[in-house]
Design an enzyme around this catalytic site. Structure first.
Site, short mmCIF file in Angstrom:
data_model
loop_
_atom_site.label_atom_id
_atom_site.label_comp_id
_atom_site.label_asym_id
_atom_site.label_seq_id
_atom_site.Cartn_x
_atom_site.Cartn_y
_atom_site.Cartn_z
N CYS A 1 1.83 1.79 0.76
CA CYS A 1 0.45 2.12 0.38
C CYS A 1 -0.19 3.07 1.38
CB CYS A 1 -0.38 0.85 0.27
SG CYS A 1 -0.39 -0.11 1.79
N HIS B 1 -3.47 -3.43 3.30
CA HIS B 1 -3.44 -2.43 2.24
C HIS B 1 -4.16 -1.16 2.66
CE1 HIS B 1 -2.51 -1.01 -1.67
NE2 HIS B 1 -3.71 -1.14 -2.21
N ASN C 1 -6.44 3.62 -5.92
CA ASN C 1 -5.36 2.76 -5.47
C ASN C 1 -4.01 3.41 -5.80
OD1 ASN C 1 -4.12 0.51 -4.37
ND2 ASN C 1 -4.97 -0.95 -5.82
#
Length: 400
Positions: A66, A334, A355
């Site tokens: 991520c 994250h 995202n």
């Protein structure tokens, strides 16, 4: 023109690979299918205030990358801001280079440092500076028949090589251990091209970074807020995935969102790293906030109604933030990309967050995150120094 804006919306992992790292979440692709809620888009009515152009949503697949997806998305938006035609930067080329550097650190530290998929936003800047960049279509990282990232076997293989090196069975390390480790990574992700063609011109990773992407890595800074360190100084952010022990700037709590607001108003997007394990974070509903009432004290009806429209939030203080960080309630699990600002039907402001879990939720891969959530759950932000308010930049001794 590029279809890179979030405007088509109604206005709009965490499953870790987690044995050794918080940021390295392993969010399975299949778990994201049909992940829309029944009523979030009607319960929340968002109106965009700022909506900065950005490249299409990606899916990191079954990999803890991520940090690379979010920070490379950030660099792609920087290209747009600079008037360049954006190109999808290979997220896995960045990750590949970070894995090599992380392996070196792991052996130098006798295995006493984080290993795994995880990383930090600054890793993307650091790898860009050292290794350059590649376009996605030149280096996909899909080198053994998969159609999306799937890194568990590679990670296990690589860890075995590094652990063998740390044990030092010959009593003296040979120079071949790094060759062996690199060969494992490249066997799974692919060999790095020494040169390649892009739009009819020949490039190396370094010349592609300089001539096509064109960002100056020295223009980017990482900022956090923890009361245990002196404000307006630098400190090592003590989270597992800061394997390179990079320094971040420290600002007061409210200044963290002041900086983001100023950056967005000036046309800069922001990289975001933080914790998404809170019950007030819902990927499915596309909303993240901090409920005023403790989840453990809620009735079943209150829990069911968490995302049935805007709710009162807990006010975040420096003490609350510091305690959550110290108790591992806020971890570096994250990374995402802040691309705008929106308001709900009550006038409350939310950041528009891009995202990297595909486009399967209510807002096709984007979310709405309150400022209180950002104040509470951020570990660090990454941005161009030009986005920092001048008075704060002066206190940090950052020349804009």
């Amino acid at each position: 023109m590029y279809n890179f804006s979030v405007k088509p919306f109604i206005a709009a992992s965490l499953l870790f690979a987690g044995m050794q790292t918080g940021f390295a979440q392993d969010y399975l692709v299949n778990s994201l299918k049909n992940n829309q809620s029944a009523n979030s888009t009607t319960a929340f009515q968002f109106t965009d205030v700022i909506n900065i152009e950005n490249t299409p949503v990606k899916n990191q697949g079954s990999s803890g990358t991520c940090w690379s997806y979010s920070a490379n998305s950030f660099l792609e938006s920087e290209m747009i801001r600079m008037g360049k035609q954006p190109v999808e930067i290979s997220q896995i080329y960045t990750a590949r280079n970070a894995y090599i550097e992380k392996g070196k650190n792991y052996v130098r530290m006798h295995g006493a440092i984080t290993l795994g998929d995880g990383g930090a936003l600054h890793d993307v800047i650091n790898m860009y500076r050292k290794y350059g960049a590649l376009p996605q279509n030149v280096y996909t990282g899909l080198n053994y028949g998969t159609t999306s990232n799937k890194f568990a076997e590679m990670a296990a293989m690589g860890e075995g090589v590094l652990q063998a090196a740390v044990k030092n069975p010959n009593g003296e390390l040979s120079p071949n251990w790094i060759k062996a480790y690199t060969s494992v990574i490249d066997s799974y992700l692919g060999d790095v091209p020494q040169s390649f063609e892009y739009k009819g011109k020949k490039y190396t990773p370094q010349t592609f970074a300089k001539d096509v992407v064109g960002i100056n890595p020295d223009d980017y800074v990482e900022i956090s807020s923890l009361k245990e360190y002196p404000y307006y100084s630098k400190f090592v952010l003590m989270v597992p995935d800061n394997w390179s022990l990079d320094l971040v700037y420290n600002v007061k709590l409210n200044e963290l969102t002041d900086i983001i607001d100023n950056a967005l108003k000036k046309g800069y997007t922001v990289g975001w790293a933080g914790d998404v394990s809170e019950k007030g974070f819902s990927w499915k509903n596309g909303v993240a906030y901090i409920p005023a009432k403790n989840i453990a004290d809620m009735t079943p009806e209150e829990k069911e109604g968490l995302f049935l429209g805007p709710k009162e939030e807990l006010e975040i203080t420096e003490d609350i933030r510091q305690k959550a960080f110290d108790n591992y309630q806020t971890t570096d699990d994250h990374g995402m990309h802040i691309v705008g600002l929106s308001k709900d039907q009550n006038g409350k402001e939310y950041y528009i967050i891009k995202n990297s879990w595909g486009a399967s939720n209510d807002y096709k891969g984007y979310m709405y995150m309150t400022k209180n959530f950002v104040k509470y759950k951020s570990t660090a932000i990454l941005l161009h120094k030009g986005g920092i308010p001048a008075p704060i930049a002066k206190k940090l001794d950052i020349k804009q």
